[in-house]
Design an enzyme around this catalytic site. Structure first.
Site, PDB file in Angstrom:
ATOM      1  N   LYS A 184       0.845  -1.198   0.000  1.00  0.00           N
ATOM      2  CA  LYS A 184       0.000   0.000   0.000  1.00  0.00           C
ATOM      3  C   LYS A 184       0.880   1.247   0.000  1.00  0.00           C
ATOM      4  CE  LYS A 184      -3.908   1.999   2.592  1.00  0.00           C
ATOM      5  NZ  LYS A 184      -4.778   1.857   3.781  1.00  0.00           N
ATOM      6  N   SER A 193      -9.764   1.668   2.821  1.00  0.00           N
ATOM      7  CA  SER A 193      -8.924   2.455   1.965  1.00  0.00           C
ATOM      8  C   SER A 193      -7.835   1.663   1.231  1.00  0.00           C
ATOM      9  CB  SER A 193      -8.239   3.553   2.787  1.00  0.00           C
ATOM     10  OG  SER A 193      -7.380   2.991   3.759  1.00  0.00           O
ATOM     11  N   SER A 204      -9.880  -0.632   7.079  1.00  0.00           N
ATOM     12  CA  SER A 204      -9.296  -0.531   5.737  1.00  0.00           C
ATOM     13  C   SER A 204      -8.542  -1.748   5.212  1.00  0.00           C
ATOM     14  CB  SER A 204      -8.367   0.675   5.675  1.00  0.00           C
ATOM     15  OG  SER A 204      -9.134   1.832   5.484  1.00  0.00           O
TER      16      SER A 204
HETATM   17  N1  GLN Z   1     -13.212   3.982   6.181  1.00  0.00           N
HETATM   18  C1  GLN Z   1     -12.704   4.442   7.425  1.00  0.00           C
HETATM   19  C2  GLN Z   1     -12.310   5.912   7.320  1.00  0.00           C
HETATM   20  O1  GLN Z   1     -12.563   6.467   6.326  1.00  0.00           O
HETATM   21  C3  GLN Z   1     -11.523   3.614   7.852  1.00  0.00           C
HETATM   22  C4  GLN Z   1     -10.310   3.922   7.063  1.00  0.00           C
HETATM   23  C5  GLN Z   1      -9.121   3.135   7.489  1.00  0.00           C
HETATM   24  O2  GLN Z   1      -9.218   2.120   8.169  1.00  0.00           O
HETATM   25  N2  GLN Z   1      -7.960   3.639   7.133  1.00  0.00           N
HETATM   26  O3  GLN Z   1     -11.758   6.466   8.194  1.00  0.00           O
END
Ligand code: GLN
Length: 478
Positions: A72, A147, A171
């Site tokens: 990532k 994400s 994420s």
């Molecule tokens: N979707 C969640 C957010 O937007 C979690 C994102 C994540 O785990 N990085 O914060």
């Protein structure tokens, strides 16, 4: 289909490593096969792909035998673009490598690509990336989740054997679920955050996105550990065992009423019930439990995570990292403002403003303080629950992957997709998602959670279930 394509389609990372070690598979040919697949990726899963294999691949007698890994873009990688899905960091090449990536490389993994993501890991669909949305290999009209969307799409498409992701509120688990893969968020502190671009430091954890539970265990084995450069890292308390559990005899699975009812799409609820029935058939018993504060988890998270983000992202000022945009007025303040105005996307700006407000004098206790107290209550709910049950099961996400654009203009609808994963993040406990069926032709994820440092328990249970559920994680590989 060439031999290599069928190997990529049929074999897990663990199996490919074994084949390299036995001499049945050539590490260089395999690297080149994945590298060229990644270079030809049409899902926008990658933001950087290696031009060629490294001059010397790690030897076959290293634990990971030179197997490629997709990383990532939130992880700093020396000399390799690290852009975190942000225009502000476009073209940024860090002078050092994150501990997580360095550890995988030391174990013999070889990075062949960096993957697309929501900007600074804020999002659930990968649509908040400055480098464009990523598509779901199961249906290119749909989002891959987020994400870590690029990491999940890369593995689901067979453009990487496995990938590294990060999880702050879901994420790793949510995109793994939406792409029919295994995703593990370790216990907070298990893996060093050094060199991982910070979003919400009290929640961020690195972890694997893989085809099988055994692959997740193998990657975690080489990821975890205390690191003097991340004082919150402690590693795991026991070595990761190769998951081999077959029976669930004697296991008590808690099913939280608050996270399995309202809001869960019909097809997801049905697949979840099938998974629970399979668990019972393997000898587990089910118990309905209550996590009374879970309904406040999303609200608490959307105060705490933006608050931490507003502080963490203050470092992006046009001086130390990434791009600088001079303002017409020629002042330092003008440069800061213009850099941040042009560099950050709308979701990141929304979070910085929310977080700054929540931390401002006069509001700090009402918002941040209250959210911290809710977080403590949520952790307490889990402590109580684990007195009665061994693991907790929920759907990973209340819906399958939605169509690109469907929720982009509705942040709340987007936030709701993490309702089942955020409580575990706030409590710091490990969670794993494994595929448990399909709905509308799209994969559905089953989430299992265990007490802190219960990774071996979690992996064992997930392994037993994965065997009986028999989901084809290579189903989208062409
Ligand atoms: N979707 C969640 C957010 O937007 C979690 C994102 C994540 O785990 N990085 O914060």
């Amino acid at each position: 289909m060439s031999d290599l394509t069928s190997i990529i389609r049929e074999q897990s990372a663990t199996e490919q490593i074994a084949a390299i070690k036995s001499g049945a598979l050539d590490a260089r040919e395999l690297f080149e096969a994945y590298r060229s697949r990644a270079a030809a990726d049409t899902f926008n899963a990658f933001t950087w792909v290696a031009d060629e294999a490294p001059a010397a691949l790690p030897a076959a007698d290293t634990p990971l035998a030179g197997l490629p890994v997709a990383v990532k873009d939130l992880f700093s990688t020396e000399g390799v673009p690290t852009q975190a899905g942000s225009k502000l960091l476009e073209g940024y090449r860090p002078p050092y490598t994150s501990t997580a990536v360095a550890k995988l490389e030391a174990a013999g993994a070889s990075m062949h690509g960096k993957t697309n993501q929501d900007e600074f890991a804020m999002g659930s669909s990968n649509e908040n990336s400055a480098f464009g949305p990523c598509q779901n290999p199961w249906d290119p009209e749909r989002i891959p989740g987020g994400s870590s969307g690029g990491s999940a799409a890369a593995v689901a498409a067979g453009h990487a054997p496995w990938a590294l992701g990060t999880d702050t509120g879901g994420s790793i688990r949510q995109p793994a679920a939406m792409c029919g893969l295994v995703g593990l968020k370790p216990t907070y502190g298990a893996v060093s955050r050094y060199g991982m671009i910070a979003f919400a430091s009290s929640l961020d954890q690195a972890g694997p996105i893989t085809r099988t539970v055994a692959d997740a265990a193998l990657m975690l084995e080489h990821l975890h550990g205390a690191d003097s450069r991340d004082m919150t890292s402690v590693g795991l308390r026991e070595p990761i065992a190769v998951p081999s559990r077959e029976s669930l005899e004697g296991l008590v699975i808690g099913v939280p009423a608050e996270l399995t009812g309202e809001g869960v799409e019909e097809g997801v609820a049905a697949a979840f019930q099938v998974a629970l029935a399979e668990a019972e058939a393997l000898g587990a018993s089910l118990e309905t439990i209550h996590l009374p504060h879970a309904e406040a988890a999303l609200s608490a998270y959307y105060v705490l995570a933006p608050a931490e983000a507003s502080s963490n992202l203050s470092r992006f000022d046009g001086v130390r990292y990434g791009n600088r945009v001079e303002d017409a007025d020629g002042t330092l303040l003008g440069m800061y403002t213009r850099t941040r105005h042009d560099g950050f996307g709308p979701e990141v700006k929304r979070r910085i403003m929310l977080g700054t407000y929540a931390l401002s004098a006069g509001y700090y206790d009402a918002y941040y303080g209250t959210a911290q107290r809710v977080r403590t209550k949520i952790a307490g709910d889990f402590t109580e629950a684990f007195k009665k049950v061994d693991v907790i099961a929920t759907p990973t996400s209340p819906t399958v992957a939605w169509k690109l654009g469907e929720k982009s203009s509705d942040p709340l609808a987007m936030y709701l997709s993490d309702i089942c994963t955020i409580p575990m993040s706030l409590a710091g406990i490990p969670g794993i998602s494994i595929p448990c069926g399909t709905s509308q032709g799209m994969p559905v994820g089953l989430q299992l959670a265990a007490p802190a440092f219960g990774e071996n328990l979690l992996l064992g249970v997930a392994h037993a279930l994965e065997r009986t559920l028999g989901f084809d994680t290579g189903g989208a590989i062409r």
